[in-house]
Design a protein around this motif. Sequence first.
Motif, PDB file in Angstrom:
ATOM      1  N   SER A  38      42.419  44.918  66.717  1.00 34.50           N
ATOM      2  CA  SER A  38      41.028  45.349  66.549  1.00 34.50           C
ATOM      3  C   SER A  38      40.898  46.861  66.627  1.00 34.50           C
ATOM      4  O   SER A  38      41.779  47.561  67.119  1.00 34.50           O
ATOM      5  CB  SER A  38      40.134  44.704  67.603  1.00 34.50           C
ATOM      6  OG  SER A  38      40.302  45.337  68.851  1.00 34.50           O
ATOM      7  N   ASP A  68      33.234  41.045  63.227  1.00 28.78           N
ATOM      8  CA  ASP A  68      34.060  41.147  62.032  1.00 28.78           C
ATOM      9  C   ASP A  68      33.850  42.476  61.309  1.00 28.78           C
ATOM     10  O   ASP A  68      32.739  43.002  61.278  1.00 28.78           O
ATOM     11  CB  ASP A  68      33.743  39.989  61.078  1.00 28.78           C
ATOM     12  CG  ASP A  68      34.773  39.849  59.986  1.00 28.78           C
ATOM     13  OD1 ASP A  68      34.648  40.570  58.970  1.00 28.78           O
ATOM     14  OD2 ASP A  68      35.703  39.038  60.135  1.00 28.78           O
ATOM     15  N   LEU A  83      42.339  36.085  72.728  1.00 30.53           N
ATOM     16  CA  LEU A  83      41.325  37.118  72.523  1.00 30.53           C
ATOM     17  C   LEU A  83      41.840  38.479  72.970  1.00 30.53           C
ATOM     18  O   LEU A  83      41.615  39.488  72.292  1.00 30.53           O
ATOM     19  CB  LEU A  83      40.046  36.747  73.264  1.00 30.53           C
ATOM     20  CG  LEU A  83      38.850  37.656  73.072  1.00 30.53           C
ATOM     21  CD1 LEU A  83      38.510  37.826  71.591  1.00 30.53           C
ATOM     22  CD2 LEU A  83      37.654  37.104  73.824  1.00 30.53           C
ATOM     23  N   THR A 116      32.936  36.478  70.991  1.00 26.91           N
ATOM     24  CA  THR A 116      33.288  36.804  69.625  1.00 26.91           C
ATOM     25  C   THR A 116      32.286  36.170  68.671  1.00 26.91           C
ATOM     26  O   THR A 116      31.707  35.130  68.967  1.00 26.91           O
ATOM     27  CB  THR A 116      34.702  36.309  69.248  1.00 26.91           C
ATOM     28  OG1 THR A 116      34.703  34.882  69.151  1.00 26.91           O
ATOM     29  CG2 THR A 116      35.745  36.760  70.251  1.00 26.91           C
ATOM     30  N   SER A 117      32.108  36.821  67.529  1.00 31.51           N
ATOM     31  CA  SER A 117      31.232  36.294  66.490  1.00 31.51           C
ATOM     32  C   SER A 117      31.506  37.066  65.213  1.00 31.51           C
ATOM     33  O   SER A 117      32.048  38.176  65.254  1.00 31.51           O
ATOM     34  CB  SER A 117      29.766  36.462  66.875  1.00 31.51           C
ATOM     35  OG  SER A 117      28.900  35.948  65.879  1.00 31.51           O
ATOM     36  N   VAL A 131      33.750  40.988  70.129  1.00 34.68           N
ATOM     37  CA  VAL A 131      34.553  41.213  68.929  1.00 34.68           C
ATOM     38  C   VAL A 131      33.730  40.714  67.749  1.00 34.68           C
ATOM     39  O   VAL A 131      33.320  39.553  67.725  1.00 34.68           O
ATOM     40  CB  VAL A 131      35.902  40.465  68.987  1.00 34.68           C
ATOM     41  CG1 VAL A 131      36.674  40.673  67.688  1.00 34.68           C
ATOM     42  CG2 VAL A 131      36.733  40.903  70.184  1.00 34.68           C
ATOM     43  N   SER A 141      35.789  33.891  64.484  1.00 36.88           N
ATOM     44  CA  SER A 141      35.659  32.997  65.632  1.00 36.88           C
ATOM     45  C   SER A 141      34.326  33.196  66.326  1.00 36.88           C
ATOM     46  O   SER A 141      33.694  34.246  66.219  1.00 36.88           O
ATOM     47  CB  SER A 141      36.802  33.239  66.625  1.00 36.88           C
ATOM     48  OG  SER A 141      36.695  34.521  67.206  1.00 36.88           O
ATOM     49  N   LYS A 142      33.896  32.167  67.018  1.00 40.67           N
ATOM     50  CA  LYS A 142      32.689  32.217  67.839  1.00 40.67           C
ATOM     51  C   LYS A 142      33.062  31.636  69.195  1.00 40.67           C
ATOM     52  O   LYS A 142      33.049  30.436  69.403  1.00 40.67           O
ATOM     53  CB  LYS A 142      31.537  31.414  67.230  1.00 40.67           C
ATOM     54  CG  LYS A 142      30.988  32.027  65.960  1.00 40.67           C
ATOM     55  CD  LYS A 142      31.673  31.431  64.801  1.00 40.67           C
ATOM     56  CE  LYS A 142      31.053  31.925  63.496  1.00 40.67           C
ATOM     57  NZ  LYS A 142      31.866  31.534  62.368  1.00 40.67           N
ATOM     58  N   ASN A 168      37.630  38.811  62.048  1.00 43.64           N
ATOM     59  CA  ASN A 168      37.224  37.793  63.014  1.00 43.64           C
ATOM     60  C   ASN A 168      36.134  36.883  62.453  1.00 43.64           C
ATOM     61  O   ASN A 168      35.116  37.349  61.967  1.00 43.64           O
ATOM     62  CB  ASN A 168      36.683  38.468  64.281  1.00 43.64           C
ATOM     63  CG  ASN A 168      36.180  37.449  65.272  1.00 43.64           C
ATOM     64  OD1 ASN A 168      36.952  36.668  65.787  1.00 43.64           O
ATOM     65  ND2 ASN A 168      34.894  37.456  65.518  1.00 43.64           N
TER      66      ASN A 168
END
Length: 126
Positions: A112, A31, A104, A2-3, A29, A59-60, A57
Motif C-alpha cells: 500500500s 482502493d 491486512l 478496509t473498503s 485501507v 476487501s471489506k 483493495n
Amino acid sequence: MTSFSISEEFLRRIFFIEKEGLVRSLDIVLDFKATNKTLKLWPFIAQTIGRCHLADNHSKILLVSNEQWKVAVVMSQNLTRGNRYESGFITTDTAVFDSLYQQLDYVITRQSVPFHDIFSQTVDHH
C-alpha cells in the motif's frame, strides 16, 4: 478497516463513535481506483482516520480488539450508502482475527501507499 471506498455518511458515524471515546486508533485501507473520492473527502478523513492507506483493495474487513476480545467482520458492503442486499460474517474466533490481521498488515506494510504521509508531504512542499 478496509473498503473499496468510503462516504461522508460513514465518516460522520466514525467521527461520533470516536467522540464518545470508543475508538483508540483507526487505520483504513481504500482502493487506488477510489482516489478521487478520497481526495474530495480528505479534510474529513484526515480528522477522523488515524492512517489512510491506498492499495489494490476490494476487501471489506473490520477488525476490532481490546485487551479482552477480538472481533472480525467480513462484509460485502463498501463504507458507502447503498440500497442493495448485503451480507457479512462476524466472528470472535481469535485464529480468524489473527489471520485477517496478518494479511491486512502485509497489505499495509508491503502493498500500500501511506496516503497520509504522501498527501501531507505534497501539501507541505507547495
